[in-house]
Design an enzyme around this catalytic site. Structure first.
Site, PDB file in Angstrom:
ATOM      1  N   SER A   1     -15.761  46.178   3.456  1.00 23.08           N
ATOM      2  CA  SER A   1     -15.030  47.219   3.446  1.00 23.08           C
ATOM      3  C   SER A   1     -13.299  45.775   3.301  1.00 23.08           C
ATOM      4  O   SER A   1     -12.863  45.537   3.937  1.00 23.08           O
ATOM      5  CB  SER A   1     -14.558  48.981   4.128  1.00 23.08           C
ATOM      6  OG  SER A   1     -13.887  49.255   4.062  1.00 23.08           O
TER       7      SER A   1
ATOM      8  N   SER B   1     -10.149  47.973   3.838  1.00 21.84           N
ATOM      9  CA  SER B   1      -9.944  49.201   5.350  1.00 21.84           C
ATOM     10  C   SER B   1      -9.356  48.389   6.298  1.00 21.84           C
ATOM     11  O   SER B   1      -7.781  49.398   6.514  1.00 21.84           O
ATOM     12  CB  SER B   1     -10.763  50.553   4.533  1.00 21.84           C
ATOM     13  OG  SER B   1     -10.382  51.209   3.399  1.00 21.84           O
TER      14      SER B   1
ATOM     15  N   THR C   1     -16.816  57.142   3.886  1.00 26.05           N
ATOM     16  CA  THR C   1     -17.059  56.347   2.220  1.00 26.05           C
ATOM     17  C   THR C   1     -18.323  56.960   1.946  1.00 26.05           C
ATOM     18  O   THR C   1     -18.674  57.229   3.106  1.00 26.05           O
ATOM     19  CB  THR C   1     -15.992  54.606   2.315  1.00 26.05           C
ATOM     20  OG1 THR C   1     -16.255  54.522   0.223  1.00 26.05           O
ATOM     21  CG2 THR C   1     -16.800  54.570   3.379  1.00 26.05           C
TER      22      THR C   1
ATOM     23  N   LYS D   1     -18.801  61.454   1.919  1.00 21.22           N
ATOM     24  CA  LYS D   1     -17.935  62.168   1.568  1.00 21.22           C
ATOM     25  C   LYS D   1     -17.785  63.532   1.635  1.00 21.22           C
ATOM     26  O   LYS D   1     -17.089  64.678   1.900  1.00 21.22           O
ATOM     27  CB  LYS D   1     -16.732  61.761   0.052  1.00 21.22           C
ATOM     28  CG  LYS D   1     -15.931  60.455   0.438  1.00 21.22           C
ATOM     29  CD  LYS D   1     -15.422  60.074  -1.045  1.00 21.22           C
ATOM     30  CE  LYS D   1     -14.831  58.618  -0.896  1.00 21.22           C
ATOM     31  NZ  LYS D   1     -14.322  58.728  -1.450  1.00 21.22           N
TER      32      LYS D   1
ATOM     33  N   ASN E   1     -12.499  62.485   2.550  1.00 24.38           N
ATOM     34  CA  ASN E   1     -12.426  60.757   2.523  1.00 24.38           C
ATOM     35  C   ASN E   1     -11.555  60.370   3.853  1.00 24.38           C
ATOM     36  O   ASN E   1     -11.212  59.426   4.541  1.00 24.38           O
ATOM     37  CB  ASN E   1     -12.067  60.081   1.484  1.00 24.38           C
ATOM     38  CG  ASN E   1     -10.394  60.518   1.018  1.00 24.38           C
ATOM     39  OD1 ASN E   1      -9.647  62.085   1.396  1.00 24.38           O
ATOM     40  ND2 ASN E   1      -9.868  59.565   0.740  1.00 24.38           N
TER      41      ASN E   1
ATOM     42  N   ASP F   1      -7.725  61.167  -2.081  1.00 29.75           N
ATOM     43  CA  ASP F   1      -8.008  60.284  -2.963  1.00 29.75           C
ATOM     44  C   ASP F   1      -6.961  60.509  -4.672  1.00 29.75           C
ATOM     45  O   ASP F   1      -6.651  60.044  -4.810  1.00 29.75           O
ATOM     46  CB  ASP F   1      -9.461  60.183  -3.415  1.00 29.75           C
ATOM     47  CG  ASP F   1      -9.497  59.595  -2.617  1.00 29.75           C
ATOM     48  OD1 ASP F   1      -9.518  58.016  -1.682  1.00 29.75           O
ATOM     49  OD2 ASP F   1     -11.614  59.414  -2.376  1.00 29.75           O
TER      50      ASP F   1
ATOM     51  N   ALA G   1     -18.360  61.547 -13.029  1.00 31.55           N
ATOM     52  CA  ALA G   1     -18.297  63.088 -12.540  1.00 31.55           C
ATOM     53  C   ALA G   1     -18.448  63.202 -11.419  1.00 31.55           C
ATOM     54  O   ALA G   1     -19.008  63.758  -9.955  1.00 31.55           O
ATOM     55  CB  ALA G   1     -19.423  63.728 -13.154  1.00 31.55           C
TER      56      ALA G   1
ATOM     57  N   GLY H   1     -17.718  61.490  -6.716  1.00 29.30           N
ATOM     58  CA  GLY H   1     -16.032  62.693  -6.372  1.00 29.30           C
ATOM     59  C   GLY H   1     -14.978  61.400  -6.769  1.00 29.30           C
ATOM     60  O   GLY H   1     -13.491  62.345  -6.571  1.00 29.30           O
ATOM     61  N   ALA H   2     -14.438  60.260  -7.036  1.00 35.55           N
ATOM     62  CA  ALA H   2     -13.650  60.034  -7.848  1.00 35.55           C
ATOM     63  C   ALA H   2     -13.243  60.605  -9.080  1.00 35.55           C
ATOM     64  O   ALA H   2     -11.658  60.960  -8.556  1.00 35.55           O
ATOM     65  CB  ALA H   2     -13.722  58.688  -8.060  1.00 35.55           C
TER      66      ALA H   2
ATOM     67  N   TYR I   1     -10.837  47.711  -7.547  1.00 27.24           N
ATOM     68  CA  TYR I   1      -9.881  47.205  -7.514  1.00 27.24           C
ATOM     69  C   TYR I   1     -10.219  45.751  -6.554  1.00 27.24           C
ATOM     70  O   TYR I   1      -9.520  45.130  -6.529  1.00 27.24           O
ATOM     71  CB  TYR I   1      -8.819  47.175  -6.344  1.00 27.24           C
ATOM     72  CG  TYR I   1      -9.273  48.289  -4.530  1.00 27.24           C
ATOM     73  CD1 TYR I   1     -10.333  49.777  -4.841  1.00 27.24           C
ATOM     74  CD2 TYR I   1     -10.108  47.137  -3.866  1.00 27.24           C
ATOM     75  CE1 TYR I   1     -10.829  49.857  -3.423  1.00 27.24           C
ATOM     76  CE2 TYR I   1     -10.632  47.269  -2.482  1.00 27.24           C
ATOM     77  CZ  TYR I   1     -11.483  49.163  -2.681  1.00 27.24           C
ATOM     78  OH  TYR I   1     -11.677  49.326  -1.415  1.00 27.24           O
TER      79      TYR I   1
END
Ligand code: NAP
Length: 295
Positions: free
Chosen positions: A24, A26, A69, A73, A94, A109, A133, A135-136, A219
């Site tokens: 990650s 983050s 994450t 979530k 999140n 998000d 379909a 969470g994002a 990304y």
């Protein structure tokens, strides 16, 4: 005699919970922000075994704020004291804020997505095809609808598509129908094309000509096969970096109430992606600068 707290122990603790978390970005992004803000804070990544462990660790270690994450979530929601309305509608949290042991859940998000899109285009009144379909995708549908746009979901699993339609009130269609989508933008909310699966795209390149803009939430790498195909088809392209940075910046606002340095965060993440080899060199894409993501 009680041990005096070390400088590290005195710092406010923020955390990421997921599984896996080793790769990650983050921690790096949050530390870049805290450094620039002069915050005495640190951000640690924990590979969690389940949602009970997440809430226990937050309380035990007095973690002020946490990012959540994959795959927790949704699973963490019943263990929180309160969930913000947007996160409840989306069905995913999140971000957790710890207020003296009371745990509150948020979803940043959707804001990340709409701020990223807003750097390039106006969502209002325009149709967007969202692939996936999970969470994002649910966050994307919520954000586009909130911005006055018209989201339509294209997914491979009819059951999760139906659940999304029911919860968020938007049309969901089989992925095979994407070529009939008459939409301004296309948004990839599947993991297809991520590092490790570079070279894959969720979409046949032939359908991309129909869209003005194509956004990939991925990304890493910054330039996915989907975005390369989209550029070749003449579409404007947006990678997932700006969404990632904006969702993280909103977490910092929620936890601290202080405005974070979004540009510093973006630069730190981009530099790390270059170091890991996930970013093409300047000029390799052959497209005008304004057609690319802001970061
Ligand atoms: P998720 O909950 O696991 O959902 C993934 C969705 O993609 C599911 O609908 C899944 O369908 C679908 N899918 C997976 N493989 C597929 C394939 N080969 N063809 C068609 N559909 C496929 O994951 P998520 O949390 O929504 O995340 C999705 C992506 O968004 C990830 O790459 C994540 O890194 C990215 N993301 C980026 C940001 C950011 O800030 N940039 C934020 C959040 C997420 P099934 O249900 O049939 O498996």
């Amino acid at each position: 005699m009680r041990r005096r707290k070390s400088r590290e122990d005195r710092k406010d603790l923020f955390a990421l919970f997921g599984n896996p978390v080793a790769q990650s970005l983050s921690p790096l992004m949050h530390h870049a922000a805290y450094g620039a803000m002069g915050l005495e804070a640190r951000y640690e990544a924990f590979q969690a075994g389940g949602p009970e462990e997440i809430v226990r660790l937050i309380r035990e270690r007095d973690i002020r704020g946490a990012s959540v994450t994959i795959p927790f979530k949704t699973a963490v929601m019943p263990f929180l004291d309160e969930v913000a309305e947007d996160a409840r509608i989306i069905g995913a949290v999140n971000t957790i804020r710890n207020r003296g042991g009371r745990l509150e859940g948020f979803n940043t998000d959707w804001l990340g997505l709409t701020r990223s899109l807003g750097e390039h285009l106006n969502v209002r009144g325009r149709r967007f095809a969202v692939i996936g379909a999970g969470g994002a995708a649910r966050a994307a549908v919520f954000g586009i609808a909130r911005g006055g746009g018209l989201p339509v979901v294209y997914c491979r699993n009819a059951e999760t598509g139906r659940a999304l339609s029911r919860d968020l009130g938007c049309l969901s269609l089989p992925l095979s129908r994407l070529q009939t989508a008459q939409a301004y933008g296309l948004i990839n909310a599947t993991p297809v094309g991520m590092a490790g699966g570079e070279g894959q795209s969720p979409v046949d390149p032939g359908v991309l000509r129909c869209f003005d803009w194509v956004m990939d939430m991925i990304y890493n790498p910054l330039q996915t096969r989907l975005l390369r195909d989209a550029e070749a088809a003449g579409c404007g392209v947006i990678n997932g970096l700006s969404m990632f940075v904006h969702q993280g910046a909103e977490q910092i606002r929620i936890w601290t109430g202080i405005e974070p340095p979004v540009d510093v965060m973006a630069l730190a993440v981009r530099a790390e992606l270059v170091r890991r080899g996930g970013v093409p060199g300047e000029g390799e894409t052959g497209q005008p600068e304004k057609r690319h993501g802001a970061f």
